[in-house]
Design an enzyme around this catalytic site. Structure first.
Site, mmCIF file in Angstrom:
data_model
loop_
_atom_site.group_PDB
_atom_site.id
_atom_site.type_symbol
_atom_site.label_atom_id
_atom_site.label_comp_id
_atom_site.label_asym_id
_atom_site.label_seq_id
_atom_site.Cartn_x
_atom_site.Cartn_y
_atom_site.Cartn_z
ATOM 1 N N ASN A 9 -20.145 -23.583 84.821
ATOM 2 C CA ASN A 9 -21.031 -23.249 83.834
ATOM 3 C C ASN A 9 -22.311 -24.421 83.945
ATOM 4 O O ASN A 9 -22.046 -25.584 83.629
ATOM 5 C CB ASN A 9 -20.748 -22.913 82.302
ATOM 6 C CG ASN A 9 -21.768 -23.079 81.369
ATOM 7 O OD1 ASN A 9 -22.876 -22.848 81.824
ATOM 8 N ND2 ASN A 9 -21.256 -23.095 80.126
ATOM 9 N N LYS A 11 -25.105 -24.705 82.423
ATOM 10 C CA LYS A 11 -25.807 -25.121 81.242
ATOM 11 C C LYS A 11 -27.249 -25.019 81.699
ATOM 12 O O LYS A 11 -27.629 -24.296 82.421
ATOM 13 C CB LYS A 11 -25.233 -26.108 80.527
ATOM 14 C CG LYS A 11 -23.658 -26.123 80.387
ATOM 15 C CD LYS A 11 -23.030 -26.957 79.519
ATOM 16 C CE LYS A 11 -21.483 -26.869 79.503
ATOM 17 N NZ LYS A 11 -20.674 -27.620 78.458
ATOM 18 N N HIS A 95 -19.879 -19.208 74.156
ATOM 19 C CA HIS A 95 -19.823 -20.634 74.369
ATOM 20 C C HIS A 95 -20.246 -21.504 73.247
ATOM 21 O O HIS A 95 -20.995 -21.226 72.474
ATOM 22 C CB HIS A 95 -20.756 -21.016 75.637
ATOM 23 C CG HIS A 95 -20.415 -22.508 76.173
ATOM 24 N ND1 HIS A 95 -20.810 -23.579 75.202
ATOM 25 C CD2 HIS A 95 -19.633 -22.872 77.060
ATOM 26 C CE1 HIS A 95 -20.147 -24.519 76.089
ATOM 27 N NE2 HIS A 95 -19.693 -24.226 77.053
ATOM 28 N N GLU A 97 -21.546 -23.848 72.503
ATOM 29 C CA GLU A 97 -23.047 -24.459 72.415
ATOM 30 C C GLU A 97 -23.888 -23.412 71.708
ATOM 31 O O GLU A 97 -24.887 -23.506 71.030
ATOM 32 C CB GLU A 97 -23.451 -25.220 73.844
ATOM 33 C CG GLU A 97 -22.940 -26.345 74.086
ATOM 34 C CD GLU A 97 -22.712 -26.777 75.516
ATOM 35 O OE1 GLU A 97 -23.180 -26.036 76.414
ATOM 36 O OE2 GLU A 97 -21.801 -27.678 75.795
ATOM 37 N N GLU A 167 -11.889 -23.314 75.376
ATOM 38 C CA GLU A 167 -12.630 -24.452 75.522
ATOM 39 C C GLU A 167 -12.637 -25.154 74.056
ATOM 40 O O GLU A 167 -13.536 -24.961 73.065
ATOM 41 C CB GLU A 167 -14.062 -24.294 75.866
ATOM 42 C CG GLU A 167 -14.213 -23.631 77.269
ATOM 43 C CD GLU A 167 -15.702 -23.905 77.659
ATOM 44 O OE1 GLU A 167 -15.686 -24.438 78.878
ATOM 45 O OE2 GLU A 167 -16.591 -23.431 77.058
ATOM 46 N N GLY A 173 -17.624 -32.040 77.291
ATOM 47 C CA GLY A 173 -18.643 -33.112 77.798
ATOM 48 C C GLY A 173 -18.272 -34.562 77.135
ATOM 49 O O GLY A 173 -19.190 -35.342 77.324
ATOM 50 N N SER A 213 -14.012 -31.171 80.064
ATOM 51 C CA SER A 213 -13.959 -32.173 80.756
ATOM 52 C C SER A 213 -12.877 -31.855 81.912
ATOM 53 O O SER A 213 -12.154 -32.962 82.492
ATOM 54 C CB SER A 213 -13.491 -33.550 79.951
ATOM 55 O OG SER A 213 -14.411 -33.741 78.831
HETATM 56 P P1 13P Z 1 -17.564 -29.889 80.675
HETATM 57 O O1 13P Z 1 -16.736 -29.540 81.803
HETATM 58 O O2 13P Z 1 -18.840 -30.511 80.933
HETATM 59 O O3 13P Z 1 -16.886 -30.660 79.462
HETATM 60 O O4 13P Z 1 -18.093 -28.504 79.948
HETATM 61 C C1 13P Z 1 -17.288 -27.654 79.697
HETATM 62 C C2 13P Z 1 -17.939 -26.433 79.370
HETATM 63 O O5 13P Z 1 -18.529 -26.415 78.317
HETATM 64 C C3 13P Z 1 -17.887 -25.263 80.427
HETATM 65 O O6 13P Z 1 -18.481 -24.083 79.812
#
Ligand code: 13P
Length: 250
Positions: A9, A11, A95, A97, A167, A173, A213
Site C-alpha cells: 500500500n 498510500k 484502511h 487512515e 492492521e 507506521g 510495521s
Molecule cells: P506500515 O507498513 O508503514 O506500518 O503501514 C502499514 C499499512 O498501513 C499498510 O496498509
C-alpha cells in the site's frame, strides 16, 4: 488452500514517474525471483493506476479506496467502476487512515464493499483496533463489530472472494510491530468469526494478512504463524528490494 499474499500500500507517496519506476522494479524483481506461490499486489495512488497497469504482468494491481456511490455528482471521488476500468483487480477498503481521517464508518465501508464486488474488484478489507481499545481489553469487540457491520452482509459465496487485512492501528507506521503471538491470536479470532458466520470451509480458505510495521527483517516470524497468510505493507513497500524481501519471507 488459501493463498499467500503480499500487498504493498503506497498510500499518498510517489509522483507518477516515481510510481511507474517503483512498479517496474517490483515487477522485475518479483519475476526474477521465481516465486510463484505468493500473490503479489501493488496499490499505487489512483492517478497512477492506468500507467502502472501497463508495466505489470505478474504483479497485480489494486486501488487504495473507492467511492461509496456508483457515479454522479460527487466531486473528487473515484468509483469502483472507474478503478476496475484501469485494469486493477483489487481495492483496499476500510484502511484505518480512511476510517480516522476521512470519516469512513462501517456503514460507508459496507457500501464501498458492495460496489467493489459488483464491479468485479476483490476487496482487501482492513480492520484493526487503536491502542486504547487494546489496552482496555475491547480489541476483540472492536474487530467483531468491524467485521459484522462492514462486510458480514456478504453471502458466503461473495465472502469467499474477499481478503481480510488485520492492521492494529498502533503498529501502523510506528515501527512497533505486533509480536508474532499477538498477530496469531487476533488472526485466529478473525478466522473463528468467519467460521461462525460462513462455516469452516470459507474460513479456512480466506487469506488474512497482517499489516503494521512489517518489513523484510520481521516478516518471516509473522508469516510463520498458522493464521497469518501474508502482509499488507506500507513503508517497506516503497523500496522494491525491501518489498521483495517480504515476498520471499514465507
Ligand atoms: P506500515 O507498513 O508503514 O506500518 O503501514 C502499514 C499499512 O498501513 C499498510 O496498509
Amino acid at each position: 488452500m488459501r493463498k499467500k499474499i503480499v500487498a504493498g500500500n503506497w498510500k499518498c507517496n510517489t509522483n507518477l514517474k516515481e510510481g511507474i519506476a517503483l512498479a517496474s522494479e517490483v515487477e522485475k524483481l518479483y519475476t526474477q525471483s521465481g516465486v510463484k506461490d505468493v500473490l503479489t499486489i501493488v496499490s499505487p495512488p489512483f492517478v497512477h493506476l492506468t500507467e502502472v497497469a501497463k508495466v505489470l504482468k505478474n504483479v497485480k494491481l489494486s486501488a487504495q479506496n473507492c467511492a461509496a456511490e456508483p457515479k454522479g455528482a460527487f466531486t473528487g471521488e473515484v468509483s469502483a467502476e472507474m478503478v476496475k476500468s484501469t485494469g486493477a483487480e483489487f481495492c483496499i477498503i476500510g484502511h484505518s487512515e480512511r476510517r480516522e481521517y476521512y470519516g469512513d464508518t462501517n456503514s460507508i465501508l459496507a457500501k464501498k464493499v458492495k460496489l467493489a464486488m459488483a464491479n468485479g474488484l476483490t476487496p482487501i478489507f482492513c480492520i484493526g483496533e487503536v491502542l486504547a481499545e487494546r489496552e482496555s481489553g475491547k480489541l476483540f469487540d472492536v474487530i467483531k463489530t468491524q467485521l459484522q457491520d462492514g462486510i458480514f452482509f456478504l453471502s458466503a459465496e461473495e465472502f469467499g472472494k474477499v481478503i481480510i487485512a488485520y492492521e492494529p492501528v498502533w503498529a501502523i507506521g510506528t515501527g512497533v510491530v505486533a509480536t508474532p503471538a499477538q498477530a496469531q491470536e487476533m488472526h485466529k479470532f478473525i478466522r473463528e468469526q468467519i467460521s461462525l458466520k460462513y462455516g469452516k470451509s470459507v474460513a479456512d480458505s480466506t487469506s488474512i494478512l497482517y499489516g503494521g510495521s512489517c518489513k523484510a527483517s520481521n516478516a518471516k516470524e509473522l508469516f510463520a504463524n498458522p493464521d497469518v497468510d501474508g502482509g499488507l505493507i506500507g513503508g517497506a513497500a516503497l523500496k522494491a528490494e525491501e518489498f521483495l524481501g517480504i515476498i520471499t519471507a514465507f
